[in-house]
Structures are given as C-alpha cells and as structure tokens.
Design a protein around this motif. Structure first.
Motif, PDB file in Angstrom:
ATOM      1  N   ASP A   1       0.993  -0.978   0.283  1.00  0.00           N
ATOM      2  CA  ASP A   1       0.061  -0.044  -0.357  1.00  0.00           C
ATOM      3  C   ASP A   1       0.877   1.414  -0.097  1.00  0.00           C
ATOM      4  OD1 ASP A   1      -2.668  -1.392   0.136  1.00  0.00           O
ATOM      5  OD2 ASP A   1      -2.209  -1.446   1.994  1.00  0.00           O
ATOM      6  N   LEU A   2       0.656   2.089  -0.699  1.00  0.00           N
ATOM      7  CA  LEU A   2       0.873   3.363  -0.928  1.00  0.00           C
ATOM      8  C   LEU A   2       0.597   4.285  -0.610  1.00  0.00           C
ATOM      9  CD1 LEU A   2       3.358   1.920  -2.792  1.00  0.00           C
ATOM     10  CD2 LEU A   2       4.109   4.266  -2.825  1.00  0.00           C
ATOM     11  N   SER A   3       0.852   5.358   0.651  1.00  0.00           N
ATOM     12  CA  SER A   3      -0.472   6.734   0.504  1.00  0.00           C
ATOM     13  C   SER A   3       0.528   7.800   0.782  1.00  0.00           C
ATOM     14  CB  SER A   3      -1.397   6.286   1.787  1.00  0.00           C
ATOM     15  OG  SER A   3       0.048   5.873   3.293  1.00  0.00           O
ATOM     16  N   VAL A   4      -0.108   8.941   0.520  1.00  0.00           N
ATOM     17  CA  VAL A   4       0.086  10.424   0.438  1.00  0.00           C
ATOM     18  C   VAL A   4      -0.296  11.286   1.425  1.00  0.00           C
ATOM     19  CG1 VAL A   4       1.447  12.694  -0.719  1.00  0.00           C
ATOM     20  CG2 VAL A   4       1.527  10.473  -1.726  1.00  0.00           C
ATOM     21  N   LYS A   5       0.006  11.932   2.576  1.00  0.00           N
ATOM     22  CA  LYS A   5      -0.680  12.826   3.149  1.00  0.00           C
ATOM     23  C   LYS A   5       0.228  14.115   3.582  1.00  0.00           C
ATOM     24  CE  LYS A   5      -1.229   9.967   7.012  1.00  0.00           C
ATOM     25  NZ  LYS A   5      -1.248  10.547   7.852  1.00  0.00           N
ATOM     26  N   LEU A   6      -0.201  15.314   3.373  1.00  0.00           N
ATOM     27  CA  LEU A   6      -0.335  16.722   3.777  1.00  0.00           C
ATOM     28  C   LEU A   6      -0.652  17.072   4.927  1.00  0.00           C
ATOM     29  CD1 LEU A   6      -0.575  18.086   0.532  1.00  0.00           C
ATOM     30  CD2 LEU A   6       1.286  17.513   0.998  1.00  0.00           C
ATOM     31  N   SER A   7       1.116  17.433   5.496  1.00  0.00           N
ATOM     32  CA  SER A   7       0.695  17.782   6.524  1.00  0.00           C
ATOM     33  C   SER A   7       1.515  19.114   7.258  1.00  0.00           C
ATOM     34  CB  SER A   7       0.772  17.211   8.009  1.00  0.00           C
ATOM     35  OG  SER A   7       1.117  17.278   9.501  1.00  0.00           O
ATOM     36  N   ASN A   8       1.297  20.360   7.305  1.00  0.00           N
ATOM     37  CA  ASN A   8       1.643  21.335   7.699  1.00  0.00           C
ATOM     38  C   ASN A   8       2.094  21.790   6.155  1.00  0.00           C
ATOM     39  OD1 ASN A   8       0.702  22.472   9.418  1.00  0.00           O
ATOM     40  ND2 ASN A   8       1.850  20.948  10.389  1.00  0.00           N
ATOM     41  N   LYS A   9       3.671  21.428   6.270  1.00  0.00           N
ATOM     42  CA  LYS A   9       4.385  22.296   4.921  1.00  0.00           C
ATOM     43  C   LYS A   9       5.072  20.831   4.648  1.00  0.00           C
ATOM     44  CE  LYS A   9       4.626  27.227   4.056  1.00  0.00           C
ATOM     45  NZ  LYS A   9       4.031  27.161   2.358  1.00  0.00           N
ATOM     46  N   THR A  10       4.859  19.236   4.551  1.00  0.00           N
ATOM     47  CA  THR A  10       5.389  18.053   4.605  1.00  0.00           C
ATOM     48  C   THR A  10       4.356  17.390   4.035  1.00  0.00           C
ATOM     49  OG1 THR A  10       6.191  18.441   6.813  1.00  0.00           O
ATOM     50  CG2 THR A  10       6.432  16.458   5.972  1.00  0.00           C
ATOM     51  N   ILE A  11       5.068  16.382   2.940  1.00  0.00           N
ATOM     52  CA  ILE A  11       4.531  15.406   2.543  1.00  0.00           C
ATOM     53  C   ILE A  11       5.232  14.358   3.354  1.00  0.00           C
ATOM     54  CG2 ILE A  11       6.784  15.232   0.412  1.00  0.00           C
ATOM     55  CD1 ILE A  11       3.932  14.916  -1.467  1.00  0.00           C
ATOM     56  N   ILE A  12       3.706  13.323   3.170  1.00  0.00           N
ATOM     57  CA  ILE A  12       4.134  11.715   4.120  1.00  0.00           C
ATOM     58  C   ILE A  12       4.468  10.550   2.730  1.00  0.00           C
ATOM     59  CG2 ILE A  12       4.128  10.878   6.048  1.00  0.00           C
ATOM     60  CD1 ILE A  12       2.969  13.277   7.122  1.00  0.00           C
ATOM     61  N   ILE A  13       4.492   9.838   2.449  1.00  0.00           N
ATOM     62  CA  ILE A  13       4.916   9.235   2.086  1.00  0.00           C
ATOM     63  C   ILE A  13       5.302   7.450   2.800  1.00  0.00           C
ATOM     64  CG2 ILE A  13       5.642   8.125  -0.221  1.00  0.00           C
ATOM     65  CD1 ILE A  13       6.688  10.973   0.183  1.00  0.00           C
ATOM     66  N   SER A  14       3.920   7.129   2.566  1.00  0.00           N
ATOM     67  CA  SER A  14       4.035   5.936   3.280  1.00  0.00           C
ATOM     68  C   SER A  14       3.648   4.962   2.206  1.00  0.00           C
ATOM     69  CB  SER A  14       2.739   5.598   4.042  1.00  0.00           C
ATOM     70  OG  SER A  14       2.334   7.060   5.441  1.00  0.00           O
ATOM     71  N   ILE A  15       4.393   3.581   2.453  1.00  0.00           N
ATOM     72  CA  ILE A  15       4.858   2.167   2.331  1.00  0.00           C
ATOM     73  C   ILE A  15       4.318   1.193   2.931  1.00  0.00           C
ATOM     74  CG2 ILE A  15       6.178   0.733   0.210  1.00  0.00           C
ATOM     75  CD1 ILE A  15       7.329   3.791  -0.066  1.00  0.00           C
ATOM     76  N   GLU A  16       3.391   0.880   2.861  1.00  0.00           N
ATOM     77  CA  GLU A  16       2.851  -0.614   3.587  1.00  0.00           C
ATOM     78  C   GLU A  16       3.191  -2.155   3.259  1.00  0.00           C
ATOM     79  OE1 GLU A  16       0.442  -1.406   8.081  1.00  0.00           O
ATOM     80  OE2 GLU A  16       0.417  -0.069   6.129  1.00  0.00           O
ATOM     81  N   ASP A  17       3.996  -2.820   3.377  1.00  0.00           N
ATOM     82  CA  ASP A  17       3.795  -4.203   2.562  1.00  0.00           C
ATOM     83  C   ASP A  17       3.235  -5.475   4.013  1.00  0.00           C
ATOM     84  OD1 ASP A  17       5.734  -5.870   4.273  1.00  0.00           O
ATOM     85  OD2 ASP A  17       7.728  -4.500   3.103  1.00  0.00           O
ATOM     86  N   ASN A  18       2.865  -6.604   3.452  1.00  0.00           N
ATOM     87  CA  ASN A  18       2.752  -7.981   4.431  1.00  0.00           C
ATOM     88  C   ASN A  18       3.966  -8.565   4.079  1.00  0.00           C
ATOM     89  OD1 ASN A  18       2.020  -8.624   1.568  1.00  0.00           O
ATOM     90  ND2 ASN A  18       0.043 -10.177   2.026  1.00  0.00           N
ATOM     91  N   GLY A  19       4.893  -8.107   3.858  1.00  0.00           N
ATOM     92  CA  GLY A  19       5.896  -8.619   3.772  1.00  0.00           C
ATOM     93  C   GLY A  19       6.253  -9.731   5.083  1.00  0.00           C
ATOM     94  N   GLU A  20       6.977 -10.456   5.556  1.00  0.00           N
ATOM     95  CA  GLU A  20       7.903 -10.747   6.699  1.00  0.00           C
ATOM     96  C   GLU A  20       7.895 -10.084   8.000  1.00  0.00           C
ATOM     97  OE1 GLU A  20      11.305 -13.147   5.768  1.00  0.00           O
ATOM     98  OE2 GLU A  20      10.378 -14.865   4.405  1.00  0.00           O
TER      99      GLU A  20
END
Length: 116
Positions: free
Chosen positions: A35-54
């Motif tokens: 899963d990839l998601s992107v959020k904006l918070s104030n003057k920051t971009i937060i890119i999250s990458i989440e897997d269902n690996g080991e």
C-alpha cells in the motif's frame, strides 16, 4: 501542485530501494500487498509504503539503518542506510515500523515548498 526541492535521481533511488525491499520481503507462499499513501501535513509531505511481508524483529529494526547490516542472503546492507542519508540530506526523515509475520511500514517525511 506539490513541490519538493531535491535531487530527482537520489529521491528516485530511495523509492526504488524501499519498494524493492517490500517486494522481496513478501514470502512466495503469500499473496503480496503493498500500500502506498500520501498525506500533506503543514509544510511536509508524508509518503507511506506498507507491505504484508515477513516483517522484522525489534532487534532487526534497531539495526536496519546501519551500513552493511542486512537480513537478505544476497543483500549488501547499504540500501536503507543510503536511503536514510539521502532523505536526511533533503531535510527529511524516514521511519520504520515492523512486526514479524505482519509486515513493515515505512514513512518518509519531506519538506515541501510553495514555489519552484
């Protein structure tokens, strides 16, 4: 539009490395999910990458950013260490969260600007 002041090739290297690690962490007997998601918070971009690996143990998680530490048979142990340095050079932060048999989440925080 979102603008990040940075080195395109270096940032691309970070995302390729993180995504490659996510793919390689998924066991062959499991249907993989990233899963990839992107959020904006104030003057920051937060890119999250989440897997269902080991996933990783707490001990592995503590060492994961150390140069030459790897959990892979063919790994060099430089990818995440270098990724951390690249993100740091862009005035950002990279945070790892992992649970064994559940997966790993990586949050990348980068400052954004209003202008080019």
């Amino acid at each position: 539009e979102i603008y990040i002041i940075g080195d395109y090739n270096r940032l691309k290297q970070v995302f390729i490395n993180v995504l490659k690690n996510s793919v390689e962490a998924i066991p062959e007997n499991r249907i993989g999910k990233i899963d990839l998601s992107v959020k904006l918070s104030n003057k920051t971009i937060i890119i999250s990458i989440e897997d269902n690996g080991e996933g990783m143990t707490e001990e592995q998680l503590k060492k994961i950013e150390q140069p030459f530490y790897t959990t892979k048979k063919q790994g060099t142990g430089l990818g995440l260490s270098l990724s951390r340095e690249i993100i740091k050079a862009h005035n950002g932060q990279i945070i790892f969260d992992s649970k064994v048999a559940v997966g790993t989440k990586i949050d990348i925080f980068l400052p954004i600007t209003d202008q080019i």
